[in-house]
Design an enzyme around this catalytic site. Structure first.
Site, PDB file in Angstrom:
ATOM      1  N   ASP A 113      -1.219  -5.907   3.264  1.00 57.27           N
ATOM      2  CA  ASP A 113      -1.588  -4.996   4.341  1.00 57.27           C
ATOM      3  C   ASP A 113      -3.044  -4.597   4.150  1.00 57.27           C
ATOM      4  OD1 ASP A 113       0.925  -4.943   5.572  1.00 57.27           O
ATOM      5  OD2 ASP A 113       1.642  -3.343   4.260  1.00 57.27           O
ATOM      6  N   ASP A 129       2.020  -6.939  11.615  1.00 55.46           N
ATOM      7  CA  ASP A 129       2.635  -5.656  11.987  1.00 55.46           C
ATOM      8  C   ASP A 129       2.169  -5.206  13.369  1.00 55.46           C
ATOM      9  OD1 ASP A 129       3.798  -5.583   9.443  1.00 55.46           O
ATOM     10  OD2 ASP A 129       2.190  -4.367   8.605  1.00 55.46           O
TER      11      ASP A 129
END
Length: 148
Positions: A113, A129
């Site tokens: 991430d 995401d």
């Protein structure tokens, strides 16, 4: 939007997701942040072994099963709704996001991430995401706008 165009969109988004993750993993030290827009956005190399807010950490088998089921269901829905462009766009984004994070989980055991919103307490997220979130929103709007 035809199935072939939708699949091209999926492939393009998965490639973008994987390239951004690779770039972040090779240029930013794990756990560090670089402010891009003060007060708004930072790039952070975070290795997420769970889901949003790191829930279900270490449950890779669970995420693998959910991903395989999601890919199958979305594939079926894309075939079924192939003549409904709004639904196809949302489903293509959901499929791209699912595949992008599934690749990370299979290859590394975690998801990379990188996007950190500085103005709100929100999980650090990645391109996959964002695809999932936007895809679900588009799907909800398309379904709510359907006449039948």
């Amino acid at each position: 939007m035809t199935i072939s165009i939708s699949l091209l969109l999926v492939v393009a988004l998965v490639i973008i997701d994987q390239l951004v993750k690779h770039w972040v993993a090779t240029t930013i030290t794990v756990g560090t942040s670089h402010v891009v827009i003060p007060g708004l956005l930072a790039l952070t190399d975070l290795r997420n072994h769970g889901a949003a807010w790191s829930i279900l950490q270490g449950q890779q088998w669970f995420f693998a099963v959910v991903s395989v089921v999601a890919i199958a269901v979305v594939g079926y829905l894309m075939f079924r709704w192939r003549h409904q462009p709004g639904l196809m766009i949302g489903l293509a984004l959901i499929l791209a996001g699912t595949i992008g994070n599934f690749i990370d989980r299979l290859a590394q055991g975690y998801v990379v991430d990188m996007f950190e919103l500085l103005f709100i307490n929100f999980p650090v997220f990645n391109v996959a995401d964002a695809c999932l979130t936007i895809g679900v929103l588009i799907l909800i709007i398309a379904i709510l706008r359907e006449d039948d």
